[in-house]
Write a protein that holds these residues in place. Structure first.
Motif, PDB file in Angstrom:
ATOM      1  N   PHE A 266       0.833  -1.083  -0.071  1.00 22.78           N
ATOM      2  CA  PHE A 266      -0.038  -0.049  -0.141  1.00 22.78           C
ATOM      3  C   PHE A 266       0.942   1.175  -0.148  1.00 22.78           C
ATOM      4  N   TYR A 267       2.048   1.440   0.747  1.00 21.88           N
ATOM      5  CA  TYR A 267       2.829   2.437   0.679  1.00 21.88           C
ATOM      6  C   TYR A 267       3.556   2.613  -0.450  1.00 21.88           C
ATOM      7  N   ALA A 268       3.882   1.368  -1.248  1.00 22.11           N
ATOM      8  CA  ALA A 268       4.410   1.713  -2.592  1.00 22.11           C
ATOM      9  C   ALA A 268       3.400   2.183  -3.395  1.00 22.11           C
ATOM     10  N   GLN A 269       2.279   1.738  -3.391  1.00 23.16           N
ATOM     11  CA  GLN A 269       1.213   2.127  -4.357  1.00 23.16           C
ATOM     12  C   GLN A 269       0.565   3.622  -4.170  1.00 23.16           C
ATOM     13  N   TRP A 270       0.471   4.036  -2.690  1.00 19.91           N
ATOM     14  CA  TRP A 270      -0.335   5.127  -2.687  1.00 19.91           C
ATOM     15  C   TRP A 270       0.803   6.434  -1.877  1.00 19.91           C
ATOM     16  N   ILE A 271       1.793   6.231  -1.409  1.00 22.63           N
ATOM     17  CA  ILE A 271       2.783   6.927  -1.114  1.00 22.63           C
ATOM     18  C   ILE A 271       4.062   7.197  -2.087  1.00 22.63           C
ATOM     19  N   ALA A 324      10.322   8.131   9.080  1.00 22.67           N
ATOM     20  CA  ALA A 324       9.289   9.019   9.435  1.00 22.67           C
ATOM     21  C   ALA A 324       9.703  10.264   9.023  1.00 22.67           C
ATOM     22  N   VAL A 325      10.952  10.906   8.991  1.00 27.29           N
ATOM     23  CA  VAL A 325      11.374  12.324   8.404  1.00 27.29           C
ATOM     24  C   VAL A 325      11.346  12.375   7.128  1.00 27.29           C
ATOM     25  N   PHE A 326      11.569  11.257   6.186  1.00 23.69           N
ATOM     26  CA  PHE A 326      11.670  11.420   4.798  1.00 23.69           C
ATOM     27  C   PHE A 326      10.584  10.517   4.228  1.00 23.69           C
ATOM     28  N   PRO A 327       9.404  10.599   4.450  1.00 28.69           N
ATOM     29  CA  PRO A 327       8.457   9.490   3.760  1.00 28.69           C
ATOM     30  C   PRO A 327       8.052   9.499   2.450  1.00 28.69           C
ATOM     31  N   THR A 328       8.381  10.484   1.709  1.00 32.15           N
ATOM     32  CA  THR A 328       8.203  10.565   0.158  1.00 32.15           C
ATOM     33  C   THR A 328       9.588  10.397  -0.715  1.00 32.15           C
ATOM     34  N   ASN A 329      10.763  10.647   0.123  1.00 35.85           N
ATOM     35  CA  ASN A 329      11.852  10.698  -0.544  1.00 35.85           C
ATOM     36  C   ASN A 329      12.383   9.149  -0.644  1.00 35.85           C
ATOM     37  N   ALA A 416      -2.568   7.393   7.617  1.00 38.93           N
ATOM     38  CA  ALA A 416      -2.667   6.075   8.214  1.00 38.93           C
ATOM     39  C   ALA A 416      -1.671   5.145   7.631  1.00 38.93           C
ATOM     40  N   ILE A 417      -1.291   5.079   6.300  1.00 37.60           N
ATOM     41  CA  ILE A 417      -0.281   4.135   5.899  1.00 37.60           C
ATOM     42  C   ILE A 417       1.035   4.699   6.245  1.00 37.60           C
ATOM     43  N   LYS A 418       1.296   5.839   6.233  1.00 43.37           N
ATOM     44  CA  LYS A 418       2.606   6.472   6.836  1.00 43.37           C
ATOM     45  C   LYS A 418       2.896   6.001   8.113  1.00 43.37           C
ATOM     46  N   ALA A 419       1.811   6.111   9.125  1.00 44.44           N
ATOM     47  CA  ALA A 419       2.063   5.756  10.519  1.00 44.44           C
ATOM     48  C   ALA A 419       2.417   4.331  10.897  1.00 44.44           C
ATOM     49  N   ILE A 420       1.686   3.425   9.960  1.00 50.87           N
ATOM     50  CA  ILE A 420       1.932   1.953  10.020  1.00 50.87           C
ATOM     51  C   ILE A 420       3.343   1.876   9.435  1.00 50.87           C
ATOM     52  N   PHE A 421       3.775   2.466   8.532  1.00 54.36           N
ATOM     53  CA  PHE A 421       4.896   1.963   8.140  1.00 54.36           C
ATOM     54  C   PHE A 421       6.141   2.518   8.920  1.00 54.36           C
ATOM     55  N   ALA A 422       5.731   3.699   9.608  1.00 59.77           N
ATOM     56  CA  ALA A 422       7.203   4.169  10.352  1.00 59.77           C
ATOM     57  C   ALA A 422       6.772   4.655  11.921  1.00 59.77           C
ATOM     58  N   TYR A 423       5.782   5.257  12.179  1.00 58.23           N
ATOM     59  CA  TYR A 423       5.434   5.925  13.301  1.00 58.23           C
ATOM     60  C   TYR A 423       5.238   4.980  14.648  1.00 58.23           C
ATOM     61  N   LEU A 424       4.456   3.835  14.079  1.00 60.68           N
ATOM     62  CA  LEU A 424       4.068   2.677  15.127  1.00 60.68           C
ATOM     63  C   LEU A 424       5.403   1.822  15.251  1.00 60.68           C
TER      64      LEU A 424
END
Length: 462
Positions: A266-271, A324-329, A416-424
């Motif tokens: 999902f991260y690859a597809q949407w972020i 978390a700091v570079f979510p789209t790079n 939500a996708i970013k939170a699952i990928f890094a924050y949690l």
């Protein structure tokens, strides 16, 4: 009577084939963790909320089966040992279960698809996987009592396991596409069939080239008495082992993170805007673990296992902060994923070696050696943890308003996708660090092993 404590070196060929068991494990568990959510939502057509609920309840049931199987292994006594016979029995069922996991018959009515998914998930993971992998993990404790040799076995287990995980993430979608459309259930079933055939070969080689050398050393632990120690007594002894509780919590957290890895697609597809990048994310996640696993035995020779775990947790935390700091790079995402992977290796290797030490502590403290139950902590943590991770993934995405097969997602769904990928995962890494500060078995272990050896010598004289 023969001593429980064996310092016999394990042949290199056996160390190598020992890793085959975890390679087979990852052909099922990593494929499930990484792709079952996508399979259920975008292929079968279930809602993300329903999928999260399926994963949670199936894995909780699954975790109970791990403890039951651990007790069953402890009560098993055959000429082949107590773990190997179960591996032999489950070779063919394991292959069939893998196929079943990624099946969804087209003739099923829509309202039965969720029931079928739940039933096949439980049969595959709570049933067959448990009955294969609890005995497999137990082999670390029953193959040898030499702590260094256990470390080598755990290293082999980790390396081959993550080779499997690396291959799964890079190959699954390509294999599925080679059989047809990625949204066709039959293509996924054929992919699972390929993995099933490979798993059968791997488990066969594991069984044929393994040996259980750790023999019972006291009347309370004799082969004849093994059948007489009740499951209730085994479990009571288990919960008197504080180090087992620490490790099961640590492993639970580790595998919650594994369950969250289903977010990658999902991260690859949407972020990142390119679903094909899921293969890169997956391979970069596991390649550093494979490389790092070759270094960990040298670290364990110089440091307490607890300190190796702590070192890995801090490195992992650094990688997660970068994510978390570079979510789209994408370049920095790759750097963060690699560092996170390097930090995962120490815990993956040291954790399973520590379970063997914990079994020694349990025998020393209670007079009952519960290898099966202690090592069931690994599969308990693996499946309940990844189930909780899958549920959290579904629940958080559902709260964020994620819509399967939509052409666009709202901002809360993307967050939500970013939170699952890094924050949690950052929170979980911090909790693991705290837990490890309560683990002080390493410095006590030499005296514990010496006491067990002295007990065995006393029995042998009589």
């Amino acid at each position: 009577m023969k001593s429980n404590v064996s310092t016999t070196k394990v042949p290199l060929s056996e160390k190598v084939t020992f890793g085959f068991g975890n390679l087979a494990a990852n052909l099922m568990i990593t494929t499930a963790n990484g792709f079952i959510t996508y399979f259920y939502t975008d292929v079968v057509g279930l809602t993300i909320g329903v999928v999260g609920t399926i994963l949670l309840f199936a894995r909780i049931f699954d975790g109970v089966s791990d403890l039951v199987m651990g007790a069953t292994v402890d009560r098993t006594s055959t000429a082949d040992g107590k773990a190997r016979p179960w591996i032999k029995r489950m070779i063919l069922p394991y292959g069939l279960a893998l196929i079943l996991l990624f099946s969804s018959p087209s003739f099923l009515p829509e309202n039965f698809k969720a029931i079928y998914a739940f039933a096949t998930y439980v049969i595959s993971l709570a049933g067959v996987y448990t009955m294969t992998m609890v005995p497999y993990n137990t082999l670390i404790g029953t193959t040898t009592s030499d702590s260094k040799e256990r470390g080598y076995l755990s290293t082999s287990r980790t390396i081959f396991g993550f080779i499997g995980a690396f291959g799964v993430n890079g190959a699954v979608l390509k294999i599925v596409e080679s059989f047809g459309e990625v949204t066709a259930a039959s293509s996924w079933t054929k992919m699972a069939t390929v993995f099933a055939l490979v798993s059968v070969v791997l488990l066969t080689l594991l069984y044929r080239n393994s040996k259980e050398r750790v023999l019972e050393s006291s009347e309370a632990l004799s082969a004849d008495h093994a059948q007489k120690v009740s499951t209730q007594d085994n479990i009571k002894a288990l919960f008197k082992n504080k180090y087992w509780i620490i490790m099961i919590l640590s492993m639970l957290i580790s595998f919650i993170n594994s369950g969250l890895s289903g977010i990658n697609i999902f991260y690859a597809q949407w972020i990142l805007g390119d679903i094909s990048k899921v293969a890169i994310l997956g391979m970069l996640s596991f390649a550093p673990i494979i490389a790092g696993s070759f270094i960990v035995p040298f670290l364990m020779a110089k440091m307490f296992k607890r300190n190796v775990m702590l070192l890995g947790s801090f490195i992992m935390l650094l990688g997660l902060v970068i994510l978390a700091v570079f979510p789209t790079n994408f370049t920095m995402i790759c750097v963060g994923v690699i560092i996170r992977g390097l930090g995962t290796a120490p815990g993956a290797v040291a954790g399973f070696a520590m379970l063997g030490d914990i079994a020694d502590y349990g025998e020393w403290k209670t007079g009952i050696r519960s290898d099966g139950l202690i090592f069931s902590a690994a599969t308990f943590g693996e499946k309940v943890g990844s189930g909780l991770g899958g549920w959290l993934l579904g629940a958080i995405m559902s709260l964020g308003g994620y819509v399967a097969k939509a052409s666009i997602q709202n901002e809360s769904a993307l967050f939500a996708i970013k939170a699952i990928f890094a924050y949690l995962p950052i929170i979980f890494a911090i909790i693991t660090i705290i837990l490890m500060f309560f683990y002080d078995l390493d410095k006590k272990l030499p005296q514990i092993v010496a006491d067990i050896q002295n007990r065995a010598k006393g029995l042998n004289k009589t």
